[in-house]
Design a protein around this motif. Structure first.
Motif, mmCIF file in Angstrom:
data_model
loop_
_atom_site.group_PDB
_atom_site.id
_atom_site.type_symbol
_atom_site.label_atom_id
_atom_site.label_comp_id
_atom_site.label_asym_id
_atom_site.label_seq_id
_atom_site.Cartn_x
_atom_site.Cartn_y
_atom_site.Cartn_z
ATOM 1 N N ASN A 64 0.815 -1.221 0.000
ATOM 2 C CA ASN A 64 0.000 0.000 0.000
ATOM 3 C C ASN A 64 0.846 1.268 0.000
ATOM 4 O OD1 ASN A 64 -2.505 -1.402 0.038
ATOM 5 N ND2 ASN A 64 -2.168 -1.796 2.215
ATOM 6 N N SER A 65 1.891 1.251 -0.788
ATOM 7 C CA SER A 65 2.784 2.400 -0.911
ATOM 8 C C SER A 65 2.401 3.220 -2.130
ATOM 9 C CB SER A 65 4.235 1.916 -1.068
ATOM 10 O OG SER A 65 5.075 2.979 -1.451
ATOM 11 N N ASN A 66 2.506 4.523 -1.998
ATOM 12 C CA ASN A 66 2.264 5.438 -3.111
ATOM 13 C C ASN A 66 3.542 5.795 -3.864
ATOM 14 O OD1 ASN A 66 -0.556 5.736 -2.754
ATOM 15 N ND2 ASN A 66 -0.145 7.035 -0.987
ATOM 16 N N ALA A 67 4.644 5.108 -3.562
ATOM 17 C CA ALA A 67 5.899 5.385 -4.268
ATOM 18 C C ALA A 67 5.683 5.188 -5.764
ATOM 19 C CB ALA A 67 7.016 4.472 -3.766
ATOM 20 N N ARG A 68 6.255 6.101 -6.546
ATOM 21 C CA ARG A 68 6.138 6.047 -8.009
ATOM 22 C C ARG A 68 7.456 5.568 -8.602
ATOM 23 N NH1 ARG A 68 5.583 11.226 -10.435
ATOM 24 N NH2 ARG A 68 5.159 10.014 -12.289
ATOM 25 N N PHE A 69 7.356 4.777 -9.658
ATOM 26 C CA PHE A 69 8.553 4.257 -10.316
ATOM 27 C C PHE A 69 8.441 4.468 -11.813
ATOM 28 C CE2 PHE A 69 8.033 1.962 -6.376
ATOM 29 C CZ PHE A 69 9.296 2.102 -5.815
ATOM 30 N N VAL A 70 9.538 4.923 -12.411
ATOM 31 C CA VAL A 70 9.583 5.114 -13.855
ATOM 32 C C VAL A 70 10.837 4.451 -14.413
ATOM 33 C CG1 VAL A 70 8.277 7.280 -13.760
ATOM 34 C CG2 VAL A 70 10.783 7.350 -13.777
ATOM 35 N N THR A 71 10.731 4.081 -15.681
ATOM 36 C CA THR A 71 11.870 3.510 -16.390
ATOM 37 C C THR A 71 12.665 4.637 -17.023
ATOM 38 O OG1 THR A 71 10.573 1.533 -16.896
ATOM 39 C CG2 THR A 71 12.543 1.922 -18.232
ATOM 40 N N GLY A 72 13.973 4.601 -16.832
ATOM 41 C CA GLY A 72 14.851 5.588 -17.440
ATOM 42 C C GLY A 72 16.159 5.693 -16.688
ATOM 43 N N SER A 73 16.982 6.603 -17.147
ATOM 44 C CA SER A 73 18.258 6.889 -16.513
ATOM 45 C C SER A 73 18.065 8.002 -15.495
ATOM 46 C CB SER A 73 19.270 7.346 -17.572
ATOM 47 O OG SER A 73 20.450 7.817 -16.953
ATOM 48 N N PHE A 74 18.827 7.942 -14.404
ATOM 49 C CA PHE A 74 18.773 9.033 -13.437
ATOM 50 C C PHE A 74 19.669 10.199 -13.855
ATOM 51 C CE2 PHE A 74 22.216 6.438 -11.692
ATOM 52 C CZ PHE A 74 23.196 7.390 -11.467
ATOM 53 N N LEU A 75 20.411 10.022 -14.939
ATOM 54 C CA LEU A 75 21.247 11.112 -15.436
ATOM 55 C C LEU A 75 20.372 12.088 -16.223
ATOM 56 C CD1 LEU A 75 24.371 9.113 -16.649
ATOM 57 C CD2 LEU A 75 24.056 10.324 -14.474
ATOM 58 N N PRO A 76 20.397 13.352 -15.867
ATOM 59 C CA PRO A 76 19.604 14.332 -16.613
ATOM 60 C C PRO A 76 20.059 14.413 -18.073
ATOM 61 C CG PRO A 76 20.275 15.229 -14.494
ATOM 62 C CD PRO A 76 21.042 13.951 -14.692
ATOM 63 N N THR A 77 19.137 14.742 -18.948
ATOM 64 C CA THR A 77 19.457 14.904 -20.364
ATOM 65 C C THR A 77 20.578 15.930 -20.515
ATOM 66 O OG1 THR A 77 17.180 14.396 -20.961
ATOM 67 C CG2 THR A 77 18.502 15.565 -22.610
ATOM 68 N N GLY A 78 21.594 15.563 -21.276
ATOM 69 C CA GLY A 78 22.710 16.463 -21.527
ATOM 70 C C GLY A 78 23.858 16.345 -20.545
ATOM 71 N N TYR A 79 23.691 15.566 -19.462
ATOM 72 C CA TYR A 79 24.775 15.436 -18.488
ATOM 73 C C TYR A 79 25.938 14.662 -19.087
ATOM 74 C CZ TYR A 79 27.618 14.127 -14.541
ATOM 75 O OH TYR A 79 28.684 13.953 -13.698
ATOM 76 N N ALA A 80 27.133 15.159 -18.863
ATOM 77 C CA ALA A 80 28.366 14.459 -19.258
ATOM 78 C C ALA A 80 29.331 14.521 -18.089
ATOM 79 C CB ALA A 80 28.981 15.098 -20.496
ATOM 80 N N TRP A 81 29.915 13.400 -17.752
ATOM 81 C CA TRP A 81 30.852 13.292 -16.635
ATOM 82 C C TRP A 81 32.230 13.721 -17.125
ATOM 83 C CZ3 TRP A 81 32.378 13.677 -12.081
ATOM 84 C CH2 TRP A 81 33.278 12.839 -11.423
ATOM 85 N N HIS A 82 32.802 14.722 -16.465
ATOM 86 C CA HIS A 82 34.127 15.247 -16.803
ATOM 87 C C HIS A 82 35.012 15.226 -15.560
ATOM 88 C CE1 HIS A 82 32.675 16.550 -20.694
ATOM 89 N NE2 HIS A 82 31.677 17.161 -20.108
ATOM 90 N N PRO A 83 35.507 14.045 -15.183
ATOM 91 C CA PRO A 83 36.329 13.952 -13.970
ATOM 92 C C PRO A 83 37.715 14.551 -14.191
ATOM 93 C CG PRO A 83 36.306 11.852 -15.087
ATOM 94 C CD PRO A 83 35.352 12.760 -15.843
ATOM 95 N N PRO A 84 38.397 14.871 -13.108
ATOM 96 C CA PRO A 84 39.735 15.464 -13.223
ATOM 97 C C PRO A 84 40.737 14.602 -13.986
ATOM 98 C CG PRO A 84 38.917 15.631 -10.968
ATOM 99 C CD PRO A 84 37.936 14.792 -11.729
ATOM 100 N N ASP A 85 40.568 13.256 -13.901
ATOM 101 C CA ASP A 85 41.526 12.380 -14.584
ATOM 102 C C ASP A 85 41.194 12.187 -16.063
ATOM 103 O OD1 ASP A 85 39.390 10.617 -14.635
ATOM 104 O OD2 ASP A 85 40.330 9.113 -13.351
ATOM 105 N N GLY A 86 40.068 12.778 -16.522
ATOM 106 C CA GLY A 86 39.709 12.706 -17.931
ATOM 107 C C GLY A 86 38.977 11.453 -18.355
#
Length: 158
Positions: A64-86
């Motif tokens: 009886n939980s109202n938690a919502r679930f969707v399929t997809g990535s948790f990364l926002p559109t356009g996000y790119a990981w640019h760590p210090p080590d490249g």
């Protein structure tokens, strides 16, 4: 490998206040998001694997939980990981369309975000919150050691 449910419960209890919105990144079968919902959070989960989303929805209905679930990535559109080590690889985080549109909420609309990063993914998750999250939001990361790290903004609190 499941999260340390007791440690996560204690972290959620410490963050519980009326009207807070919770998001679980990589929600798998939904246990943490359901737990957050049952504690009074407006809870949601984003999961890349549609089969796990189906399981999470069934588990939410069973309790009886109202938690919502969707399929997809948790990364926002356009996000790119640019760590210090490249090395911009994102570890075990798969590719897919961002799940925020399906949720109807952007990342900066959540007060509390939870994830279970695998080795090397924690800095990227902190970066996502820094770039797209509300600066006042809390990020809870259940590390593989079982410890829950608490970030406010990009700053590690514990």
């Amino acid at each position: 490998m499941p999260a340390d449910y007791d440690a996560v419960l204690q972290a959620l209890l410490a963050e519980r206040r009326p009207g807070r919105r919770f998001l679980e990144w990589g929600s798998a079968n939904g246990v943490i998001a359901i737990m957050a919902d049952l504690l009074g959070f407006e809870a949601s989960g984003i999961e890349l694997d549609d089969r796990l989303v189906t399981m999470a929805r069934a588990l939410a209905a069973k309790y009886n939980s109202n938690a919502r679930f969707v399929t997809g990535s948790f990364l926002p559109t356009g996000y790119a990981w640019h760590p210090p080590d490249g090395d911009g690889r994102t570890g075990t985080i798969g590719d897919g369309a961002s799940g925020y549109l399906a949720l109807g909420h952007a990342l900066d609309e959540f007060d509390l975000v939870f994830a279970f990063p695998w080795g090397g993914e924690e800095p990227m998750m902190v970066d996502v919150m820094r770039a797209y999250g509300d600066p006042a939001a809390t990020l809870l990361l259940n590390t593989v050691s079982g410890r829950v790290r608490v970030y406010h903004g990009s700053r590690l609190e514990s």
